[in-house]
Design an enzyme around this catalytic site. Sequence first.
Site, PDB file in Angstrom:
ATOM      1  N   SER A 173    -143.150  44.158 108.327  1.00  0.00           N
ATOM      2  CA  SER A 173    -143.360  44.588 106.953  1.00  0.00           C
ATOM      3  C   SER A 173    -143.490  46.108 106.948  1.00  0.00           C
ATOM      4  O   SER A 173    -142.812  46.804 107.726  1.00  0.00           O
ATOM      5  CB  SER A 173    -144.615  43.914 106.408  1.00  0.00           C
ATOM      6  OG  SER A 173    -144.832  44.310 105.084  1.00  0.00           O
ATOM      7  N   TYR A 208    -138.696  47.637  97.176  1.00  0.00           N
ATOM      8  CA  TYR A 208    -139.027  47.543  98.612  1.00  0.00           C
ATOM      9  C   TYR A 208    -140.391  46.868  98.782  1.00  0.00           C
ATOM     10  O   TYR A 208    -140.565  45.946  99.585  1.00  0.00           O
ATOM     11  CB  TYR A 208    -139.039  48.949  99.212  1.00  0.00           C
ATOM     12  CG  TYR A 208    -139.281  49.022 100.711  1.00  0.00           C
ATOM     13  CD1 TYR A 208    -138.359  48.520 101.623  1.00  0.00           C
ATOM     14  CD2 TYR A 208    -140.435  49.628 101.229  1.00  0.00           C
ATOM     15  CE1 TYR A 208    -138.569  48.610 102.997  1.00  0.00           C
ATOM     16  CE2 TYR A 208    -140.656  49.727 102.605  1.00  0.00           C
ATOM     17  CZ  TYR A 208    -139.721  49.217 103.479  1.00  0.00           C
ATOM     18  OH  TYR A 208    -139.933  49.305 104.846  1.00  0.00           O
ATOM     19  N   LYS A 239    -141.260  43.312 100.756  1.00  0.00           N
ATOM     20  CA  LYS A 239    -142.133  43.262 101.944  1.00  0.00           C
ATOM     21  C   LYS A 239    -143.399  42.444 101.661  1.00  0.00           C
ATOM     22  O   LYS A 239    -143.904  41.755 102.556  1.00  0.00           O
ATOM     23  CB  LYS A 239    -142.498  44.685 102.388  1.00  0.00           C
ATOM     24  CG  LYS A 239    -141.319  45.484 102.968  1.00  0.00           C
ATOM     25  CD  LYS A 239    -140.785  44.890 104.268  1.00  0.00           C
ATOM     26  CE  LYS A 239    -139.805  45.803 104.975  1.00  0.00           C
ATOM     27  NZ  LYS A 239    -139.168  45.191 106.155  1.00  0.00           N
TER      28      LYS A 239
END
Length: 321
Positions: free
Chosen positions: A163, A193, A197
């Site tokens: 991550s 993003y 994640k």
Amino acid sequence: MFSPDDLPYFDPHTKRRVCFISGGNSGIGYYTVLHLYLHGYVVYLGGRNKNRVETAIQSLKQEALTRRKDPRQALGELYFLEIDLLNLSSVEKAMAEFKTREKTLHLLINNAGIMAVPFSLTKDNFEIQLQTNYISHFLITNRLLPLMLNPSLVQDPRIIYISSVGHWFTFFPFKMDYQFNYRPNIIFTWFRYGLAKTAGMQFINRVAKIHPQILCVSVHPGFVMNTNLFSHFTRLPFIGLLFWVFFQIFGYFFGISNEEGSYATLKCALSDELTPQKDNEKFFVSYGKEHQPSYLAKSSYYAANNWAWTVAELEKRGIKI
Ligand SMILES: NC(=O)c1ccc[n+]([C@@H]2O[C@H](COP(=O)([O-])OP(=O)(O)OC[C@H]3O[C@@H](n4cnc5c(N)ncnc54)[C@H](OP(=O)(O)O)[C@@H]3O)[C@@H](O)[C@H]2O)c1
């Protein structure tokens, strides 16, 4: 000080351990593969470009020969597996191919990723960062899980999701349908993003709940400024050079090397100090230090909802989980 040399070694002749890693041909993944190979692992590097991955494999084999501390310790094995995370049928094909070649899997590293690129949709009609960083790894993991579940064949199975502290960019409850396709891209791309994640961390935590015997953790590798992750910015005409200078200065003060970027993953992959009972769902940062993830990443409620959303979306595309 952490050193991968202190981590346990597995003799591939007597204790063959198999790893699949997405995106092991560059950046942090490259050094993760190097050390796993030095530690005796049989590693499948999943990548979309045969030439790039085969070149990386040649270079890894050379480098391992010069880095090996004890020549009596056999090196592992390295193989290319073709997979394009932007194409779910390629992911399915790769997983079927993997299962014809291996009957067990000990270590799964969901490493490949892209960051802060402009909005676009994949041919599977997912946002590009969501599919690369999350959806395809969801599918990979679900397809490979059966190879990790037989305790008489597989001891100490582990799944690591790479991550980022960037998961904090999505600090508010979100729906998986949010596409954040707004301007300016330079702001909203970070939400995309962060969402991808965060979803990845929630999903890996849910795998830990369903299969508590598998060590399931997430990692932020550190600020590693000389990988290809930043190439979208540094290749921009004119302004790219300014970005490059900024990343170099930032990296000088806060960054770590590509190899150091692999240390958190390596600790989670190899250290015998980690156990599913005590470490499942944890988030590790640079050098394998434990850190608090966002409350959303930890939330079982959102993890369950997002899992259901993903299964339903895949089903609409003809993929059954
Ligand atoms: N660098 C950092 O500071 C940092 C910080 C936090 C988190 N991370 C995370 O660390 C992971 C590794 O990143 P990195 O910094 O090592 O960047 P990198 O050098 O760009 O490595 C990314 C890897 O992912 C692969 N990949 C990307 N899209 C793919 C696709 N569609 N199909 C198959 N493979 C694909 C790339 O393969 P190609 O060579 O074919 O593109 C490459 O091997 C990422 O998940 C990233 O989000 C990095």
